[in-house]
Design a protein around this motif. Structure first.
Motif, PDB file in Angstrom:
ATOM      1  N   LEU A 203       4.120  14.613 -11.573  1.00 46.47           N
ATOM      2  CA  LEU A 203       4.346  14.708 -13.014  1.00 46.47           C
ATOM      3  C   LEU A 203       3.141  15.329 -13.710  1.00 46.47           C
ATOM      4  CD1 LEU A 203       6.180  14.124 -15.433  1.00 46.47           C
ATOM      5  CD2 LEU A 203       5.116  11.873 -15.573  1.00 46.47           C
ATOM      6  N   SER A 204       1.951  14.970 -13.265  1.00 48.42           N
ATOM      7  CA  SER A 204       0.724  15.497 -13.865  1.00 48.42           C
ATOM      8  C   SER A 204       0.545  16.990 -13.614  1.00 48.42           C
ATOM      9  CB  SER A 204      -0.483  14.735 -13.325  1.00 48.42           C
ATOM     10  OG  SER A 204      -0.411  13.391 -13.736  1.00 48.42           O
ATOM     11  N   HIS A 205       1.243  17.536 -12.647  1.00 50.00           N
ATOM     12  CA  HIS A 205       1.225  18.978 -12.416  1.00 50.00           C
ATOM     13  C   HIS A 205       2.349  19.673 -13.190  1.00 50.00           C
ATOM     14  CE1 HIS A 205      -1.511  18.021  -9.143  1.00 50.00           C
ATOM     15  NE2 HIS A 205      -1.855  19.288  -9.169  1.00 50.00           N
TER      16      HIS A 205
ATOM     17  N   ASP B 174       0.828  -1.213   0.000  1.00 51.95           N
ATOM     18  CA  ASP B 174       0.000   0.000   0.000  1.00 51.95           C
ATOM     19  C   ASP B 174       0.859   1.258   0.000  1.00 51.95           C
ATOM     20  OD1 ASP B 174      -2.371  -1.450   0.023  1.00 51.95           O
ATOM     21  OD2 ASP B 174      -2.556  -1.365   2.223  1.00 51.95           O
ATOM     22  N   ILE B 175       1.928   1.241   0.765  1.00 49.54           N
ATOM     23  CA  ILE B 175       2.843   2.388   0.824  1.00 49.54           C
ATOM     24  C   ILE B 175       3.484   2.606  -0.543  1.00 49.54           C
ATOM     25  CG2 ILE B 175       5.016   3.220   1.813  1.00 49.54           C
ATOM     26  CD1 ILE B 175       4.095   1.845   4.461  1.00 49.54           C
ATOM     27  N   ASP B 176       3.917   1.533  -1.188  1.00 49.41           N
ATOM     28  CA  ASP B 176       4.515   1.643  -2.525  1.00 49.41           C
ATOM     29  C   ASP B 176       3.500   2.177  -3.535  1.00 49.41           C
ATOM     30  OD1 ASP B 176       7.038   0.845  -1.766  1.00 49.41           O
ATOM     31  OD2 ASP B 176       6.771  -1.237  -2.414  1.00 49.41           O
ATOM     32  N   ALA B 177       2.262   1.692  -3.474  1.00 47.45           N
ATOM     33  CA  ALA B 177       1.225   2.158  -4.400  1.00 47.45           C
ATOM     34  C   ALA B 177       0.928   3.643  -4.183  1.00 47.45           C
ATOM     35  CB  ALA B 177      -0.045   1.331  -4.221  1.00 47.45           C
ATOM     36  N   THR B 178       0.890   4.066  -2.938  1.00 47.99           N
ATOM     37  CA  THR B 178       0.662   5.480  -2.627  1.00 47.99           C
ATOM     38  C   THR B 178       1.802   6.335  -3.147  1.00 47.99           C
ATOM     39  OG1 THR B 178      -0.632   4.892  -0.672  1.00 47.99           O
ATOM     40  CG2 THR B 178       0.276   7.127  -0.750  1.00 47.99           C
TER      41      THR B 178
ATOM     42  N   ARG C 107       3.833   5.634  -5.697  1.00 45.66           N
ATOM     43  CA  ARG C 107       3.736   5.685  -7.157  1.00 45.66           C
ATOM     44  C   ARG C 107       2.668   6.682  -7.597  1.00 45.66           C
ATOM     45  NH1 ARG C 107       4.119   0.130  -6.435  1.00 45.66           N
ATOM     46  NH2 ARG C 107       1.898  -0.105  -6.896  1.00 45.66           N
ATOM     47  N   ALA C 108       1.547   6.688  -6.893  1.00 40.43           N
ATOM     48  CA  ALA C 108       0.469   7.625  -7.222  1.00 40.43           C
ATOM     49  C   ALA C 108       0.905   9.067  -6.995  1.00 40.43           C
ATOM     50  CB  ALA C 108      -0.775   7.303  -6.394  1.00 40.43           C
ATOM     51  N   GLU C 109       1.664   9.316  -5.944  1.00 40.09           N
ATOM     52  CA  GLU C 109       2.148  10.671  -5.668  1.00 40.09           C
ATOM     53  C   GLU C 109       3.135  11.139  -6.737  1.00 40.09           C
ATOM     54  OE1 GLU C 109       1.207  12.957  -3.439  1.00 40.09           O
ATOM     55  OE2 GLU C 109      -0.355  11.565  -2.808  1.00 40.09           O
ATOM     56  N   VAL C 110       4.012  10.249  -7.187  1.00 35.87           N
ATOM     57  CA  VAL C 110       4.956  10.600  -8.252  1.00 35.87           C
ATOM     58  C   VAL C 110       4.185  10.940  -9.529  1.00 35.87           C
ATOM     59  CG1 VAL C 110       6.792   9.722  -9.755  1.00 35.87           C
ATOM     60  CG2 VAL C 110       6.900   9.319  -7.289  1.00 35.87           C
ATOM     61  N   ALA C 111       3.174  10.148  -9.841  1.00 32.86           N
ATOM     62  CA  ALA C 111       2.348  10.433 -11.010  1.00 32.86           C
ATOM     63  C   ALA C 111       1.629  11.769 -10.854  1.00 32.86           C
ATOM     64  CB  ALA C 111       1.340   9.303 -11.230  1.00 32.86           C
TER      65      ALA C 111
END
Length: 64
Positions: free
Chosen positions: A28-30, A15-19, A21-25
Motif C-alpha cells: 500500500l505504501s508503494h 510472527d507469520i501473521d505480523a510479517t 501485515r507488514a508486507e500488505v502495508a
C-alpha cells in the motif's frame, strides 16, 4: 506461509501473521505514491472499480 504452502522458517503463526501485515502495508505504501505521481484519485478509482455494487455513489466530500 500463512496457508501452509511455504516453509515457516521457524517462525510462529503470530510472527507469520505480523510479517504478512507488514508486507500488505508495504505494498500500500508503494501504491499510494504511485497513484499520486500519476494524478490518480485513488478513492474515486477504488469506488469506480470495486464498489459498483454500492447503492449510492461514494463521495469522500460528502457530509452524510
Amino acid at each position: 506461509m500463512r496457508q501452509g504452502q511455504a516453509r515457516s522458517k521457524g517462525l510462529s503463526a503470530a510472527d507469520i501473521d505480523a510479517t504478512f501485515r507488514a508486507e500488505v502495508a508495504d505494498v500500500l505504501s508503494h501504491v499510494l505514491p504511485l497513484a499520486h505521481h500519476h494524478d490518480i484519485d485513488i478513492v474515486k478509482e477504488v469506488a469506480r472499480k470495486w464498489l459498483v455494487w454500492h447503492d449510492a455513489p461514494l463521495d469522500p466530500e460528502s457530509t452524510d
